[in-house]
Design a protein around this motif. Sequence first.
Motif, PDB file in Angstrom:
ATOM      1  N   CYS A 170      40.453  19.739  25.285  1.00 60.48           N
ATOM      2  CA  CYS A 170      39.780  20.693  26.178  1.00 60.48           C
ATOM      3  C   CYS A 170      38.714  19.992  27.018  1.00 60.48           C
ATOM      4  CB  CYS A 170      39.126  21.805  25.377  1.00 60.48           C
ATOM      5  SG  CYS A 170      40.292  22.821  24.487  1.00 60.48           S
ATOM      6  N   ARG A 171      38.011  19.092  26.378  1.00 57.03           N
ATOM      7  CA  ARG A 171      36.924  18.411  27.080  1.00 57.03           C
ATOM      8  C   ARG A 171      37.450  17.555  28.226  1.00 57.03           C
ATOM      9  NH1 ARG A 171      32.110  18.689  24.608  1.00 57.03           N
ATOM     10  NH2 ARG A 171      31.382  18.591  26.732  1.00 57.03           N
ATOM     11  N   GLY A 188      32.461  24.000  31.126  1.00 58.56           N
ATOM     12  CA  GLY A 188      32.807  23.427  29.824  1.00 58.56           C
ATOM     13  C   GLY A 188      31.645  22.686  29.173  1.00 58.56           C
ATOM     14  N   LEU A 189      30.438  22.916  29.658  1.00 56.61           N
ATOM     15  CA  LEU A 189      29.274  22.201  29.120  1.00 56.61           C
ATOM     16  C   LEU A 189      28.558  23.003  28.045  1.00 56.61           C
ATOM     17  CD1 LEU A 189      27.814  21.000  32.541  1.00 56.61           C
ATOM     18  CD2 LEU A 189      29.073  19.633  30.856  1.00 56.61           C
ATOM     19  N   THR A 212      28.877  26.503  25.269  1.00 57.45           N
ATOM     20  CA  THR A 212      29.741  27.520  24.677  1.00 57.45           C
ATOM     21  C   THR A 212      28.925  28.706  24.165  1.00 57.45           C
ATOM     22  OG1 THR A 212      31.406  27.990  22.988  1.00 57.45           O
ATOM     23  CG2 THR A 212      29.847  26.252  22.436  1.00 57.45           C
ATOM     24  N   LEU A 231      39.594  20.106  20.524  1.00 58.76           N
ATOM     25  CA  LEU A 231      38.499  20.238  21.474  1.00 58.76           C
ATOM     26  C   LEU A 231      38.409  19.029  22.398  1.00 58.76           C
ATOM     27  CD1 LEU A 231      36.464  22.724  21.433  1.00 58.76           C
ATOM     28  CD2 LEU A 231      34.849  20.850  21.557  1.00 58.76           C
ATOM     29  N   GLU A 232      38.789  17.872  21.883  1.00 58.88           N
ATOM     30  CA  GLU A 232      38.780  16.684  22.735  1.00 58.88           C
ATOM     31  C   GLU A 232      39.697  16.871  23.931  1.00 58.88           C
ATOM     32  OE1 GLU A 232      39.642  13.330  20.212  1.00 58.88           O
ATOM     33  OE2 GLU A 232      37.697  13.566  19.203  1.00 58.88           O
ATOM     34  N   HIS A 286      37.667  19.932  30.966  1.00 60.71           N
ATOM     35  CA  HIS A 286      36.505  20.789  31.205  1.00 60.71           C
ATOM     36  C   HIS A 286      36.835  22.267  31.002  1.00 60.71           C
ATOM     37  CE1 HIS A 286      34.824  17.136  32.801  1.00 60.71           C
ATOM     38  NE2 HIS A 286      35.814  17.061  33.656  1.00 60.71           N
ATOM     39  N   ASN A 323      29.636  17.758  20.823  1.00 68.18           N
ATOM     40  CA  ASN A 323      28.933  17.381  22.041  1.00 68.18           C
ATOM     41  C   ASN A 323      28.999  18.461  23.123  1.00 68.18           C
ATOM     42  OD1 ASN A 323      27.467  15.769  23.733  1.00 68.18           O
ATOM     43  ND2 ASN A 323      29.271  14.655  24.495  1.00 68.18           N
ATOM     44  N   ILE A 324      28.641  19.667  22.730  1.00 74.22           N
ATOM     45  CA  ILE A 324      28.603  20.771  23.684  1.00 74.22           C
ATOM     46  C   ILE A 324      27.388  21.647  23.344  1.00 74.22           C
ATOM     47  CG2 ILE A 324      30.128  22.254  22.267  1.00 74.22           C
ATOM     48  CD1 ILE A 324      31.339  23.212  24.944  1.00 74.22           C
TER      49      ILE A 324
END
Length: 527
Positions: free
Chosen positions: A129-130, A247-248, A250, A126-127, A133, A162-163
């Motif tokens: 992906c972040r 990406g903020l 889900t 996920l990092e 974004h 953190n989403i």
Amino acid sequence: MIKHNQQEIDRRRTFAIISHPDAGKTTITEKLLLFGGAIQQAGEVRARKAARHATSDWMEMEKQRGISVTSSVMKFTYRDYEINLLDTPGHNDFSEDTYRTLTAVDSVLMVIDSVKGVESQTKKLLEVCRLRHTPIMTFINKLDREGREPLDLLDDIESTLNIQCAPMTWPVGMGKRFRGTYHLYSKELTFFDPAADRGTGQIETVKGLDDPRLDELLGSQVEELRNDVELLEGAAHPFEQEAYLAGLQTPVFFGSAINTFGVQQLLDTFIEHAPAPLPRETESRVVSPYEEPFSGFTFKIQANMDPAHRDRIAFFRICSGKFTRGMKVRHNRLGREVQIANATIFMAQDRTNVDEAYPGDIIGIHNHGTIKIGDTFTQGEELKYTGIPNFAPEHFRKVRLLDPMKSKALEKGLVQLAEEGTTQVFRPLMGSDWIVGAVGLLQFDVVMHRLEHEYNVKATYEPVSYVTARWVTGEKKKLEEFEKREAMNLYRDGEGNLAYLAGSQWRLDNTMDNWKELQFHATREHN
Ligand code: G4P
């Protein structure tokens, strides 16, 4: 702007599933392929996975190279949509490829085990992906088991990753008491029937939570649902398409993949909301998928079935225009025109020759080592796609050559394997022992095996006390000073870039603190 190939592009969805091993990725993949009619019965994907993981021995894995090539990209059609599902190797074959695949997708599906919550591998993926974004849709799996409380799971996702979470469905009970899910927007209740094999549950449309029909259907559990939803109204975020695409946020679904429960709901929302092929950045400008000229980049190289021929398949993501068989393209790194005579498209079950393909599609191009990771092809324009990095290795080994006469062959092998993205190599500024770095442990076996069989080099590994690496850039004078003072821990990678290897996180932090004028990078773009 004229939108070329608009219809074809808008109906494409290119994504990957990220999860920790055992959360249910294979099971979901299988169900998605079933819905897409790409496989006939459950068990086909599982059998491949079993073949791949039956052993951690590279010899055996090599026999399976064909399998891992065909399962790298699974293309299928669902309703009017063309779906490209990219495999992200996990378990033993976790590697940089796993990370890099995420640079070739437009969105991801994150699968979480309801019993375990967010796990380490999911967090790592996920990092990546972040950084980009990437829009993320979430499926919380295994509701047929006694898992953690749904609210607790959302909390875990929000705080660990953190989403923001926007629940789309809400479960009624879990484990033995699991009755189904209530869709918070369509207000439909979907019943769970553990006996149904392919069924997606029986759907009852109710008129909101006060509908007396709910009482009839759920009995005493209806109060639970009402209380939960009331709580959610205050505590959870409403779904916002913009926040998802940025990406903020889900959207979250609950289900039980093994029972095919909740998967179709997820897929239907996915095709509707997940992005079609997105514009992509190059060094000079952003390229829209609707532009007429063809372009794209390579994100993965895989040695083909026959090692004797050094035949390699380059996995190429199309970013704009239309691919047609035999077309001539400009290879940016070589600065010359090449013809793509022999390209493959990956269907869920096998590979077929491709006549045409569009943005979002992945094609496989056969070559003998002329194509590297990160290479851009265009129809003339000088472009280079960015964001296809090397990732700092997490495991390190020192290579000890057994036949000193073979040092040239060793160098060639190590550098070429690094070009394929299998591993990274580091040559010390002081001394002569090569260090191999990888993000997954199996890669070390792959390197040794291939060195011996393809390069005729016998070597062994010795442990080395490094745990992390950073590429270092900065002003020339400062760099020279750094090279003098830290020479013991400095290396050049396969492409000649300076890298600092550290024995502990503390050591790395300390060095970064002492050399504030220099930049330490955890990823590095391909040259
Ligand atoms: P992975 O690819 O993420 O590693 O996971 P995979 O789909 O292989 O699933 C891991 C295990 O979890 C499998 O069990 C699978 O059957 C099980 N599983 C998947 N989805 C669900 C679900 O919704 N509910 C429950 N209860 N289990 C689920 P296994 O014992 O490892 O394999 P198998 O014996 O079932 O083949």
